[in-house]
Scaffold this motif. Structure first.
Motif, PDB file in Angstrom:
ATOM      1  N   VAL A  31       0.829  -1.209   0.000  1.00 19.02           N
ATOM      2  CA  VAL A  31       0.000   0.000   0.000  1.00 19.02           C
ATOM      3  C   VAL A  31       0.859   1.254   0.000  1.00 19.02           C
ATOM      4  O   VAL A  31       0.530   2.251  -0.648  1.00 19.02           O
ATOM      5  N   PHE A  32       1.973   1.216   0.725  1.00 20.11           N
ATOM      6  CA  PHE A  32       2.844   2.391   0.834  1.00 20.11           C
ATOM      7  C   PHE A  32       4.166   2.150   0.114  1.00 20.11           C
ATOM      8  O   PHE A  32       5.245   2.409   0.643  1.00 20.11           O
ATOM      9  N   ALA A  33       4.074   1.645  -1.120  1.00 15.97           N
ATOM     10  CA  ALA A  33       5.284   1.286  -1.867  1.00 15.97           C
ATOM     11  C   ALA A  33       6.163   2.493  -2.145  1.00 15.97           C
ATOM     12  O   ALA A  33       7.391   2.412  -2.061  1.00 15.97           O
ATOM     13  N   ASP A  34       5.563   3.619  -2.466  1.00 19.33           N
ATOM     14  CA  ASP A  34       6.332   4.814  -2.839  1.00 19.33           C
ATOM     15  C   ASP A  34       5.696   6.020  -2.156  1.00 19.33           C
ATOM     16  O   ASP A  34       4.799   6.661  -2.704  1.00 19.33           O
ATOM     17  N   ILE A  35       6.147   6.292  -0.944  1.00 19.30           N
ATOM     18  CA  ILE A  35       5.540   7.376  -0.167  1.00 19.30           C
ATOM     19  C   ILE A  35       6.588   8.363   0.329  1.00 19.30           C
ATOM     20  O   ILE A  35       7.783   8.064   0.384  1.00 19.30           O
ATOM     21  N   GLU A  36       6.111   9.542   0.659  1.00 18.44           N
ATOM     22  CA  GLU A  36       6.865  10.508   1.436  1.00 18.44           C
ATOM     23  C   GLU A  36       6.144  10.666   2.771  1.00 18.44           C
ATOM     24  O   GLU A  36       4.913  10.563   2.835  1.00 18.44           O
ATOM     25  N   VAL A  37       6.893  10.891   3.820  1.00 19.13           N
ATOM     26  CA  VAL A  37       6.312  11.023   5.154  1.00 19.13           C
ATOM     27  C   VAL A  37       6.307  12.486   5.550  1.00 19.13           C
ATOM     28  O   VAL A  37       7.324  13.176   5.447  1.00 19.13           O
ATOM     29  N   GLN A  38       5.164  12.938   6.006  1.00 26.45           N
ATOM     30  CA  GLN A  38       5.005  14.322   6.452  1.00 26.45           C
ATOM     31  C   GLN A  38       4.632  14.340   7.925  1.00 26.45           C
ATOM     32  O   GLN A  38       3.955  13.440   8.414  1.00 26.45           O
ATOM     33  N   GLY A  39       5.054  15.382   8.622  1.00 30.39           N
ATOM     34  CA  GLY A  39       4.735  15.514  10.036  1.00 30.39           C
ATOM     35  C   GLY A  39       5.849  14.990  10.910  1.00 30.39           C
ATOM     36  O   GLY A  39       6.859  14.463  10.437  1.00 30.39           O
ATOM     37  N   ARG A  40       5.650  15.155  12.199  1.00 30.12           N
ATOM     38  CA  ARG A  40       6.621  14.674  13.174  1.00 30.12           C
ATOM     39  C   ARG A  40       5.987  13.597  14.031  1.00 30.12           C
ATOM     40  O   ARG A  40       4.813  13.675  14.385  1.00 30.12           O
ATOM     41  N   TYR A  41       6.783  12.577  14.345  1.00 33.92           N
ATOM     42  CA  TYR A  41       6.285  11.460  15.152  1.00 33.92           C
ATOM     43  C   TYR A  41       5.734  11.992  16.480  1.00 33.92           C
ATOM     44  O   TYR A  41       6.352  12.841  17.109  1.00 33.92           O
ATOM     45  N   PRO A  42       4.536  11.525  16.884  1.00 40.68           N
ATOM     46  CA  PRO A  42       3.751  10.427  16.305  1.00 40.68           C
ATOM     47  C   PRO A  42       2.695  10.842  15.281  1.00 40.68           C
ATOM     48  O   PRO A  42       1.943   9.994  14.826  1.00 40.68           O
ATOM     49  N   LYS A  43       2.640  12.130  14.946  1.00 39.49           N
ATOM     50  CA  LYS A  43       1.611  12.597  14.007  1.00 39.49           C
ATOM     51  C   LYS A  43       2.156  12.531  12.591  1.00 39.49           C
ATOM     52  O   LYS A  43       2.545  13.539  12.001  1.00 39.49           O
ATOM     53  N   LEU A  44       2.169  11.316  12.050  1.00 37.95           N
ATOM     54  CA  LEU A  44       2.745  11.077  10.732  1.00 37.95           C
ATOM     55  C   LEU A  44       1.660  10.919   9.681  1.00 37.95           C
ATOM     56  O   LEU A  44       0.580  10.391   9.957  1.00 37.95           O
ATOM     57  N   GLN A  45       1.977  11.367   8.467  1.00 40.93           N
ATOM     58  CA  GLN A  45       1.083  11.199   7.329  1.00 40.93           C
ATOM     59  C   GLN A  45       1.852  10.580   6.181  1.00 40.93           C
ATOM     60  O   GLN A  45       3.012  10.937   5.937  1.00 40.93           O
ATOM     61  N   ALA A  46       1.216   9.671   5.472  1.00 42.04           N
ATOM     62  CA  ALA A  46       1.796   9.051   4.284  1.00 42.04           C
ATOM     63  C   ALA A  46       1.260   9.783   3.059  1.00 42.04           C
ATOM     64  O   ALA A  46       0.043   9.830   2.843  1.00 42.04           O
ATOM     65  N   LEU A  47       2.169  10.334   2.242  1.00 43.87           N
ATOM     66  CA  LEU A  47       1.794  11.049   1.024  1.00 43.87           C
ATOM     67  C   LEU A  47       2.266  10.256  -0.185  1.00 43.87           C
ATOM     68  O   LEU A  47       3.350   9.654  -0.170  1.00 43.87           O
ATOM     69  N   ASP A  48       1.483  10.278  -1.243  1.00 43.70           N
ATOM     70  CA  ASP A  48       1.902   9.677  -2.496  1.00 43.70           C
ATOM     71  C   ASP A  48       3.109  10.456  -3.016  1.00 43.70           C
ATOM     72  O   ASP A  48       3.049  11.676  -3.191  1.00 43.70           O
ATOM     73  N   ALA A  49       4.214   9.744  -3.283  1.00 42.44           N
ATOM     74  CA  ALA A  49       5.448  10.419  -3.686  1.00 42.44           C
ATOM     75  C   ALA A  49       5.311  11.117  -5.035  1.00 42.44           C
ATOM     76  O   ALA A  49       6.018  12.098  -5.302  1.00 42.44           O
TER      77      ALA A  49
END
Length: 454
Positions: A334-352
């Protein structure tokens, strides 16, 4: 699931909590009344003959008189009052999501109640289907029976059958749990990380959970439990945690294991497992894990190891949570190619490629919250998909059970689900198990978060 189960003539203040835990929805006071006419005074822990009571251990209206004046009619009234009071406590525990904690203590008052609870624990498949993937409440581990709770067994099973190690090329650092949750917020774990400088993959050893990789420290029940801490481990606790650690190491591939654990209990578990797996163990604690000497040994043991960068840790966290909730390999699918936004623990997975948000980590439960874009990517991937098929309508806020045509059997309360029908595509959180959604004729099946009309 939407049919009430009634059990007549059985309930007493002592057994009704276990009856409700077993699935009984309706009880009556017949047994309490009969026992009162026989001169048996019922309480939550037992029954007494009126002739043996020199004082009344209750403050209900029927007991507001001297024991000498208390007759069998009063005894009937008391028994009914005691049953109603116990039912009120049980309802409160249900609302709080903590009935099991109460039952573990209440069942101790008689051997057959303890046996009944343990028999229920043996029906894992039945109970697991009806147990939410997370709760708002604390999970109290105060007895050995807590090790057999669905929440504990499910976590251990998923960690050892779904979790995938993604921080390759780094040793495993085993550390003890902490009273403060999540572990990384505790003073001791900050000291461990300062000494390790993020040069190893961290996992915590704990009873009753087993092994908690750092990526799953937020995931229920890893940050939602409290246990009795005496410094002494029971044989059953050691056996359980050793079994989980062994399975974890057999599934993962580490070059070595650094066990930065106290001598009591923890080291015994590690030494037991070290003899069964083909991974070398190094021990870095002489007396206590947070002494300067022990922290210095930990730092020296990791000399020359590369650092794990924050971006790696955050991406690994999102993928590990997807593995845990969706299935083995789901994180990479599902998250094969993502960028991560936010700071732990408030993380978001973005489509790269597009920058669209796919999902967010929910810090309170360590779960995922999908967007419509994320749900589409989930459906298009090879990951197991939890689907709810609905009739030809566009849901507004929720999907009720009568509108469900079919649902995946592996859906549990709290799971993220994809909702598909001729008129709508949506994503939301399950409020019923999958089999109940398909069979029930009333009640909310799914709480819808995002919906688009087709």
């Amino acid at each position: 699931d939407d049919t009430a189960l009634s059990l007549s003539g059985v309930a007493t203040p002592r057994n009704v909590a276990v009856l409700v835990y077993a699935g009984v929805d309706l009880v009556n006071a017949d047994r309490a009344v009969v026992r009162g006419t026989q001169g048996r005074y019922l309480t939550t822990e037992g029954a007494y003959d009126l002739a043996d009571l020199d004082e009344l251990p209750c403050s209900c209206p029927a007991c507001q008189q001297p024991a000498a004046d208390f007759d069998r009619t009063d005894c009937v009234d008391h028994n009914v009052n005691a049953l109603e009071a116990e039912l009120a406590r049980v309802r409160r525990r249900i609302r709080d999501g903590r009935l099991r904690d109460y039952v573990e203590g209440q069942a101790r008052h008689t051997a057959w109640l303890t046996a009944a609870m343990r028999e229920l624990d043996q029906q894992y498949g039945y109970v697991e289907q009806r147990t939410p993937t997370f709760r708002d409440s604390l999970l109290l581990s105060s007895t050995q029976d807590a090790l057999h709770r669905v929440e504990i067994q499910r976590f251990a099973d998923r960690v050892t059958s779904r979790y995938r190690k993604r921080l390759d090329g780094h040793p495993l650092l085993l550390v003890p749990c902490s009273a403060r949750k999540p572990y990384s917020d505790s003073q001791s774990h900050r000291q461990f990380q300062d000494a390790a400088s993020y040069r190893a993959h961290v996992a915590s050893i704990t009873s009753p959970i087993g092994v908690v990789p750092q990526e799953l420290e937020l995931t229920y029940p890893a940050q939602h439990y409290d246990s009795v801490v005496t410094g002494r481990w029971s044989a059953e606790e050691k056996d359980f945690v050793a079994r989980v650690l062994r399975r974890y190491l057999e599934r993962t591939d580490y070059s070595r294991v650094i066990a930065h654990v106290p001598p009591e209990g923890y080291r015994d578990i590690c030494e037991r497992v070290a003899g069964d797996v083909d991974v070398p163990f190094e021990f870095t604690v002489a007396d206590h894990p947070t002494t300067d000497e022990s922290l210095g040994e930990l730092n020296a043991a990791l000399a020359g190891e590369d650092k794990i960068w924050v971006q790696e840790r955050e991406a690994a966290t999102l993928k590990a949570v997807a593995d845990y909730y969706l299935g083995d390999g789901a994180g990479d699918a599902v998250f094969a190619d993502i960028e991560v936004q936010g700071r732990y623990p408030k993380l978001q997975a973005l489509d790269a490629d597009t920058g669209d948000q796919l999902a967010a980590l929910v810090p309170e439960y360590g779960s995922l919250s999908f967007t419509l874009a994320g749900a589409r990517q989930w459906v298009a991937s090879d990951a197991p998909t939890k689907r709810v098929e609905i009739d030809g309508f566009v849901p507004q806020g929720s999907v009720l059970a009568p509108g469900v045509i079919d649902a995946s059997d592996d859906i549990r309360v709290g799971d993220e689900v994809v909702i598909e029908g001729p008129a709508a595509f949506a994503v939301g959180r399950a409020r019923m198990p999958g089999p109940a959604m398909a069979d029930a004729t009333r009640g909310m099946a799914v709480q819808v978060r995002h919906c688009v009309e087709r």
